[in-house]
Design a protein around this motif. Structure first.
Motif, PDB file in Angstrom:
ATOM      1  N   GLN A  49      61.336  39.516  70.235  1.00 43.96           N
ATOM      2  CA  GLN A  49      60.202  39.125  69.532  1.00 43.96           C
ATOM      3  C   GLN A  49      60.450  39.445  68.081  1.00 43.96           C
ATOM      4  OE1 GLN A  49      57.046  40.838  71.027  1.00 43.96           O
ATOM      5  NE2 GLN A  49      55.252  40.076  69.582  1.00 43.96           N
ATOM      6  N   PHE A  50      60.171  38.596  67.285  1.00 45.06           N
ATOM      7  CA  PHE A  50      60.280  38.722  65.824  1.00 45.06           C
ATOM      8  C   PHE A  50      59.513  37.572  64.875  1.00 45.06           C
ATOM      9  CE2 PHE A  50      63.676  36.173  67.016  1.00 45.06           C
ATOM     10  CZ  PHE A  50      63.703  34.995  66.339  1.00 45.06           C
ATOM     11  N   GLY A  51      59.226  38.013  63.914  1.00 43.39           N
ATOM     12  CA  GLY A  51      58.358  37.293  62.841  1.00 43.39           C
ATOM     13  C   GLY A  51      58.596  37.591  61.386  1.00 43.39           C
ATOM     14  N   HIS A  52      57.966  36.652  60.661  1.00 42.67           N
ATOM     15  CA  HIS A  52      58.044  36.873  59.223  1.00 42.67           C
ATOM     16  C   HIS A  52      56.680  36.188  58.568  1.00 42.67           C
ATOM     17  CE1 HIS A  52      60.174  36.266  55.290  1.00 42.67           C
ATOM     18  NE2 HIS A  52      59.509  37.212  55.007  1.00 42.67           N
ATOM     19  N   ALA A  53      56.143  36.536  57.568  1.00 41.49           N
ATOM     20  CA  ALA A  53      54.967  35.943  56.855  1.00 41.49           C
ATOM     21  C   ALA A  53      55.062  36.305  55.415  1.00 41.49           C
ATOM     22  CB  ALA A  53      53.849  36.675  57.500  1.00 41.49           C
ATOM     23  N   SER A  59      54.941  39.105  48.103  1.00 42.80           N
ATOM     24  CA  SER A  59      54.927  40.166  48.914  1.00 42.80           C
ATOM     25  C   SER A  59      54.990  39.690  50.108  1.00 42.80           C
ATOM     26  CB  SER A  59      53.489  40.980  49.110  1.00 42.80           C
ATOM     27  OG  SER A  59      52.290  39.969  49.141  1.00 42.80           O
ATOM     28  N   GLY A  60      55.415  40.392  51.243  1.00 45.22           N
ATOM     29  CA  GLY A  60      55.454  39.673  52.910  1.00 45.22           C
ATOM     30  C   GLY A  60      55.409  40.772  53.715  1.00 45.22           C
ATOM     31  N   GLU A  61      55.902  40.335  54.882  1.00 40.15           N
ATOM     32  CA  GLU A  61      55.870  41.354  56.083  1.00 40.15           C
ATOM     33  C   GLU A  61      56.923  40.496  56.951  1.00 40.15           C
ATOM     34  OE1 GLU A  61      52.649  43.367  57.879  1.00 40.15           O
ATOM     35  OE2 GLU A  61      53.010  42.424  59.332  1.00 40.15           O
ATOM     36  N   TYR A  62      57.767  41.379  57.699  1.00 41.69           N
ATOM     37  CA  TYR A  62      58.653  41.071  58.640  1.00 41.69           C
ATOM     38  C   TYR A  62      58.332  41.952  59.938  1.00 41.69           C
ATOM     39  CZ  TYR A  62      62.687  42.926  57.124  1.00 41.69           C
ATOM     40  OH  TYR A  62      63.648  44.043  56.547  1.00 41.69           O
ATOM     41  N   HIS A  63      58.590  41.421  61.241  1.00 42.29           N
ATOM     42  CA  HIS A  63      58.477  42.458  62.421  1.00 42.29           C
ATOM     43  C   HIS A  63      59.688  42.170  63.228  1.00 42.29           C
ATOM     44  CE1 HIS A  63      56.021  39.449  63.873  1.00 42.29           C
ATOM     45  NE2 HIS A  63      56.074  39.549  64.822  1.00 42.29           N
ATOM     46  N   VAL A  64      60.343  43.089  64.090  1.00 40.82           N
ATOM     47  CA  VAL A  64      61.041  42.715  65.053  1.00 40.82           C
ATOM     48  C   VAL A  64      60.953  43.744  66.296  1.00 40.82           C
ATOM     49  CG1 VAL A  64      63.014  44.005  64.072  1.00 40.82           C
ATOM     50  CG2 VAL A  64      63.565  42.332  65.468  1.00 40.82           C
ATOM     51  N   LEU A  65      60.847  43.551  67.374  1.00 36.82           N
ATOM     52  CA  LEU A  65      60.924  44.283  68.704  1.00 36.82           C
ATOM     53  C   LEU A  65      62.259  44.798  68.848  1.00 36.82           C
ATOM     54  CD1 LEU A  65      59.288  45.274  71.072  1.00 36.82           C
ATOM     55  CD2 LEU A  65      60.334  43.397  72.270  1.00 36.82           C
ATOM     56  N   LEU A  66      62.538  46.241  68.672  1.00 37.05           N
ATOM     57  CA  LEU A  66      63.844  47.107  68.817  1.00 37.05           C
ATOM     58  C   LEU A  66      64.224  47.098  70.337  1.00 37.05           C
ATOM     59  CD1 LEU A  66      62.909  49.849  66.106  1.00 37.05           C
ATOM     60  CD2 LEU A  66      64.355  47.670  65.930  1.00 37.05           C
ATOM     61  N   PRO A  67      65.354  47.375  70.606  1.00 38.60           N
ATOM     62  CA  PRO A  67      65.669  47.494  71.902  1.00 38.60           C
ATOM     63  C   PRO A  67      65.025  48.886  72.630  1.00 38.60           C
ATOM     64  CG  PRO A  67      67.649  47.363  70.529  1.00 38.60           C
ATOM     65  CD  PRO A  67      66.443  47.521  69.547  1.00 38.60           C
ATOM     66  N   THR A  71      58.180  48.493  67.760  1.00 41.74           N
ATOM     67  CA  THR A  71      58.296  47.380  66.906  1.00 41.74           C
ATOM     68  C   THR A  71      58.219  47.886  65.616  1.00 41.74           C
ATOM     69  OG1 THR A  71      56.687  45.910  68.239  1.00 41.74           O
ATOM     70  CG2 THR A  71      56.890  45.398  65.758  1.00 41.74           C
ATOM     71  N   GLN A  72      59.431  47.225  64.720  1.00 44.81           N
ATOM     72  CA  GLN A  72      59.744  47.829  63.475  1.00 44.81           C
ATOM     73  C   GLN A  72      59.150  46.817  62.638  1.00 44.81           C
ATOM     74  OE1 GLN A  72      63.567  47.107  61.664  1.00 44.81           O
ATOM     75  NE2 GLN A  72      63.407  48.949  60.641  1.00 44.81           N
ATOM     76  N   VAL A  88      58.729  50.750  55.622  1.00 45.93           N
ATOM     77  CA  VAL A  88      58.920  50.528  56.972  1.00 45.93           C
ATOM     78  C   VAL A  88      58.154  51.310  57.742  1.00 45.93           C
ATOM     79  CG1 VAL A  88      60.921  50.456  58.719  1.00 45.93           C
ATOM     80  CG2 VAL A  88      61.393  49.881  56.214  1.00 45.93           C
ATOM     81  N   THR A  89      57.646  50.713  58.910  1.00 44.84           N
ATOM     82  CA  THR A  89      56.730  51.745  59.969  1.00 44.84           C
ATOM     83  C   THR A  89      57.239  51.081  61.113  1.00 44.84           C
ATOM     84  OG1 THR A  89      55.130  49.860  59.853  1.00 44.84           O
ATOM     85  CG2 THR A  89      54.647  51.767  58.489  1.00 44.84           C
ATOM     86  N   TYR A  90      56.756  52.010  62.530  1.00 45.67           N
ATOM     87  CA  TYR A  90      57.128  51.753  63.511  1.00 45.67           C
ATOM     88  C   TYR A  90      55.861  51.625  64.532  1.00 45.67           C
ATOM     89  CZ  TYR A  90      61.844  52.277  62.148  1.00 45.67           C
ATOM     90  OH  TYR A  90      63.062  51.952  61.381  1.00 45.67           O
ATOM     91  N   GLU A  91      55.716  50.752  65.313  1.00 48.99           N
ATOM     92  CA  GLU A  91      54.656  50.715  66.288  1.00 48.99           C
ATOM     93  C   GLU A  91      55.018  50.806  67.719  1.00 48.99           C
ATOM     94  OE1 GLU A  91      52.856  47.042  65.544  1.00 48.99           O
ATOM     95  OE2 GLU A  91      52.178  47.378  63.769  1.00 48.99           O
ATOM     96  N   GLY A  92      54.483  51.480  68.563  1.00 50.53           N
ATOM     97  CA  GLY A  92      54.721  51.829  70.033  1.00 50.53           C
ATOM     98  C   GLY A  92      55.290  53.190  70.103  1.00 50.53           C
ATOM     99  N   VAL A  93      55.697  53.363  71.115  1.00 43.61           N
ATOM    100  CA  VAL A  93      56.411  54.673  71.454  1.00 43.61           C
ATOM    101  C   VAL A  93      58.057  54.333  71.869  1.00 43.61           C
ATOM    102  CG1 VAL A  93      56.609  56.349  73.200  1.00 43.61           C
ATOM    103  CG2 VAL A  93      54.454  55.530  72.267  1.00 43.61           C
TER     104      VAL A  93
END
Length: 101
Positions: A49-53, A59-67, A71-72, A88-93
């Motif tokens: 899962q990943f994306g970019h805006a 300015s912008g933002e992108y995210h990627v689901l880490l192994p 989500t970074q 850079v931030t991380y979401e989830g545990v």
């Protein structure tokens, strides 16, 4: 005869090439480009899962689901001579059970 045909072909290509008048082009635009770029992808079977805006506001933002299941998220801006500045931030545990070998 073949040489004449090749010569005429080369001359034809040269005459058909586009010409550009750089003197009339504005090399210093006064207004920023107008665009809004966004994509995302998700493949649940593979766990991807990943994306970019990116709006046109430097300015912008992108995210990627880490192994490890988090989500970074990278948010970036352009700050003059400093260039691109990323936060850079991380979401989830973090869960090592998701880590692939």
């Amino acid at each position: 005869m073949l040489k004449v045909g090749v010569l005429l072909g080369v001359v034809g290509v040269c005459l058909a090439s586009p010409t550009y008048n750089t003197a009339s082009q504005d090399n210093n635009p006064t207004s920023p480009a107008v665009y809004n770029y966004r994509y995302s992808a998700s493949a649940s079977r593979e766990g991807t899962q990943f994306g970019h805006a990116e709006p046109a506001s430097s300015s912008g933002e992108y995210h990627v689901l880490l192994p490890d299941g988090r989500t970074q998220v990278v948010t970036y801006t352009v700050e003059g001579d400093a260039g691109y500045v990323a936060k850079v931030t991380y979401e989830g545990v973090k869960d090592h059970r998701h880590t692939r070998a």
